[in-house]
Design a protein around this motif. Sequence first.
Motif, PDB file in Angstrom:
ATOM      1  N   PRO A 156       0.355  -1.499   0.103  1.00  0.00           N
ATOM      2  CA  PRO A 156      -0.400   0.075   0.392  1.00  0.00           C
ATOM      3  C   PRO A 156       0.774   1.357   0.136  1.00  0.00           C
ATOM      4  CG  PRO A 156       0.086  -0.812   1.993  1.00  0.00           C
ATOM      5  CD  PRO A 156       0.952  -1.515   1.435  1.00  0.00           C
ATOM      6  N   HIS A 157       0.535   2.025  -0.391  1.00  0.00           N
ATOM      7  CA  HIS A 157       0.815   3.707  -0.430  1.00  0.00           C
ATOM      8  C   HIS A 157       0.959   4.525   1.055  1.00  0.00           C
ATOM      9  CE1 HIS A 157       2.474   7.797  -1.208  1.00  0.00           C
ATOM     10  NE2 HIS A 157       2.405   7.512  -2.665  1.00  0.00           N
ATOM     11  N   ARG A 158       1.775   4.485   1.263  1.00  0.00           N
ATOM     12  CA  ARG A 158       1.808   5.659   2.780  1.00  0.00           C
ATOM     13  C   ARG A 158       2.609   7.125   2.105  1.00  0.00           C
ATOM     14  NH1 ARG A 158       2.080   1.825   6.620  1.00  0.00           N
ATOM     15  NH2 ARG A 158       2.605  -0.154   6.034  1.00  0.00           N
ATOM     16  N   ALA A 159       1.772   7.694   3.492  1.00  0.00           N
ATOM     17  CA  ALA A 159       2.112   8.786   3.468  1.00  0.00           C
ATOM     18  C   ALA A 159       2.295   9.142   4.392  1.00  0.00           C
ATOM     19  CB  ALA A 159       1.115   9.970   2.996  1.00  0.00           C
ATOM     20  N   GLY A 160       3.581  10.153   5.528  1.00  0.00           N
ATOM     21  CA  GLY A 160       3.118  11.310   6.759  1.00  0.00           C
ATOM     22  C   GLY A 160       3.945  11.820   6.286  1.00  0.00           C
ATOM     23  N   PHE A 161       4.339  12.194   7.678  1.00  0.00           N
ATOM     24  CA  PHE A 161       5.634  13.557   8.404  1.00  0.00           C
ATOM     25  C   PHE A 161       6.206  12.853   9.697  1.00  0.00           C
ATOM     26  CE2 PHE A 161       1.166  15.091   8.013  1.00  0.00           C
ATOM     27  CZ  PHE A 161       1.149  16.405   7.588  1.00  0.00           C
ATOM     28  N   ALA A 162       7.767  13.577   8.923  1.00  0.00           N
ATOM     29  CA  ALA A 162       8.852  13.086   9.731  1.00  0.00           C
ATOM     30  C   ALA A 162       9.617  14.365   9.925  1.00  0.00           C
ATOM     31  CB  ALA A 162       9.689  12.186   9.144  1.00  0.00           C
ATOM     32  N   VAL A 192       9.468  24.417   8.020  1.00  0.00           N
ATOM     33  CA  VAL A 192       9.522  24.336   7.032  1.00  0.00           C
ATOM     34  C   VAL A 192       9.029  22.166   6.153  1.00  0.00           C
ATOM     35  CG1 VAL A 192      11.313  24.072   5.197  1.00  0.00           C
ATOM     36  CG2 VAL A 192      11.584  25.696   6.906  1.00  0.00           C
ATOM     37  N   ARG A 193       7.891  22.497   5.618  1.00  0.00           N
ATOM     38  CA  ARG A 193       7.922  20.622   4.933  1.00  0.00           C
ATOM     39  C   ARG A 193       8.677  20.886   3.479  1.00  0.00           C
ATOM     40  NH1 ARG A 193       3.660  22.551   8.080  1.00  0.00           N
ATOM     41  NH2 ARG A 193       2.651  21.057   9.897  1.00  0.00           N
ATOM     42  N   GLY A 194       9.583  19.771   3.781  1.00  0.00           N
ATOM     43  CA  GLY A 194       9.592  19.921   2.548  1.00  0.00           C
ATOM     44  C   GLY A 194       9.681  18.115   2.264  1.00  0.00           C
ATOM     45  N   ILE A 195       8.657  18.115   1.314  1.00  0.00           N
ATOM     46  CA  ILE A 195       8.248  16.783  -0.166  1.00  0.00           C
ATOM     47  C   ILE A 195       8.630  16.325  -0.363  1.00  0.00           C
ATOM     48  CG2 ILE A 195       6.123  15.688  -0.596  1.00  0.00           C
ATOM     49  CD1 ILE A 195       5.016  19.238  -0.612  1.00  0.00           C
ATOM     50  N   VAL A 196       8.962  14.777   0.076  1.00  0.00           N
ATOM     51  CA  VAL A 196       9.718  13.678  -0.954  1.00  0.00           C
ATOM     52  C   VAL A 196       8.485  12.707  -1.243  1.00  0.00           C
ATOM     53  CG1 VAL A 196      11.608  12.445  -1.015  1.00  0.00           C
ATOM     54  CG2 VAL A 196      11.666  14.036   0.776  1.00  0.00           C
ATOM     55  N   HIS A 197       8.835  12.862  -2.889  1.00  0.00           N
ATOM     56  CA  HIS A 197       8.102  12.287  -3.364  1.00  0.00           C
ATOM     57  C   HIS A 197       8.288  10.304  -3.714  1.00  0.00           C
ATOM     58  CE1 HIS A 197       5.216  15.441  -3.948  1.00  0.00           C
ATOM     59  NE2 HIS A 197       5.852  16.480  -4.234  1.00  0.00           N
ATOM     60  N   ARG A 198       7.831   9.459  -3.605  1.00  0.00           N
ATOM     61  CA  ARG A 198       8.202   8.670  -4.344  1.00  0.00           C
ATOM     62  C   ARG A 198       7.589   7.302  -4.357  1.00  0.00           C
ATOM     63  NH1 ARG A 198      12.220   6.209  -0.357  1.00  0.00           N
ATOM     64  NH2 ARG A 198      11.727   4.129  -0.022  1.00  0.00           N
ATOM     65  N   ASP A 199       7.637   6.705  -5.576  1.00  0.00           N
ATOM     66  CA  ASP A 199       6.120   5.925  -6.087  1.00  0.00           C
ATOM     67  C   ASP A 199       5.863   5.317  -5.126  1.00  0.00           C
ATOM     68  OD1 ASP A 199       7.243   6.454  -8.803  1.00  0.00           O
ATOM     69  OD2 ASP A 199       8.463   4.298  -8.526  1.00  0.00           O
ATOM     70  N   ASP A 200       6.379   4.198  -3.190  1.00  0.00           N
ATOM     71  CA  ASP A 200       5.097   3.719  -2.431  1.00  0.00           C
ATOM     72  C   ASP A 200       4.928   4.605  -2.132  1.00  0.00           C
ATOM     73  OD1 ASP A 200       7.999   4.432  -1.955  1.00  0.00           O
ATOM     74  OD2 ASP A 200       8.525   2.696  -0.984  1.00  0.00           O
ATOM     75  N   ALA A 201       5.547   5.698  -1.737  1.00  0.00           N
ATOM     76  CA  ALA A 201       5.652   6.407   0.005  1.00  0.00           C
ATOM     77  C   ALA A 201       5.850   8.382  -0.593  1.00  0.00           C
ATOM     78  CB  ALA A 201       6.333   6.305   0.943  1.00  0.00           C
TER      79      ALA A 201
END
Length: 321
Positions: free
Chosen positions: A19-25, A61-70
């Motif tokens: 499953p695709h995942r998304a969230g904050f680190a 600052v929110r930097g956004i990392v785009h990946r296929d899985d997350a």
Amino acid sequence: MSARPNQESAAPQAETTSPHRAGFACFVGRPNAGKSTLTNALVGQKVAITSNRPQTTRHTVRGIVHRDDAQLILVDTPGLHKPRTLLGERLNDVVRTTWAEVDVIGFCLPADQKLGPGDKYIVKELAGIKKTPKIAIITKTDLVESKALAEQLLAVSALADELGFEWAEIIPVSAVKDQQVSLLADLIAPLLPESPPLYPEGDLTDEPEMVMVAELIREAALEGVRDELPHSIAVVVEEMLPRTDRPADKPLLDIHANVYIERPSQKGIIIGPKGKRLKEVGTKSRKHIEALLGTPVFLDLHVKVAKDWQRDPKQLRKLGF
């Protein structure tokens, strides 16, 4: 009832896709632990300002990392430190609020500096956050030999044992040399909740452009003054307007910004002899601003005094803190 061992192997296997995942680190650590540089390296573009002086970061600052899985949304916080001003207290509040809201916490410890009281103070606070996975990240590994790095890895592991918790992962990285940065993203991704992407493809940050422009100007202003000036510089972009008399194929963006310092005696340091220092700040920051916005820029900078703004609630509000 007879067993039929071949039946299972003959059945077609269903394809399983993760499953695709998304969230904050968020990355935490004492000031100047390499958090902003690491954020920029993961995103692949400057979204957080960096400096060799501590306490550079003031906004999350929110930097956004785009990946296929997350999709990783990286929250870059100010370094947790013993506050000496009202601004310092507010920065620490920002850190603790952020910790309570993220899915993963990365504790950054420079490879070239021994574990100190500041690090232990932060890790002790992290130990009290029970449910959020915590990753220990040894930064700036390009500055040390393998023996010193091994000692640092053991030290950070022992500290968690001492405080009664386990790191989800311990990983050494060098953001400057791009060593193990993508592996760090690989380790964070599975710890995020299952979710569709939270930001559109192509977005690298959710910071307003005016805030990012102000931060780039402040970074350039900090770089040249080194030990002459403490962190008493704030920048406010008053307006950003396209030049109306320009043809469509030759646009120009006018940016008017004020650089605030705390005392009249600091004004000369920022401006420099015959305005040379301020001109350098403008030239350097304009290059980064044009790269960020993708358009030519005319930058109009003015230096103003906001007396003791780090200790004045009214001034802090005015300057965006």
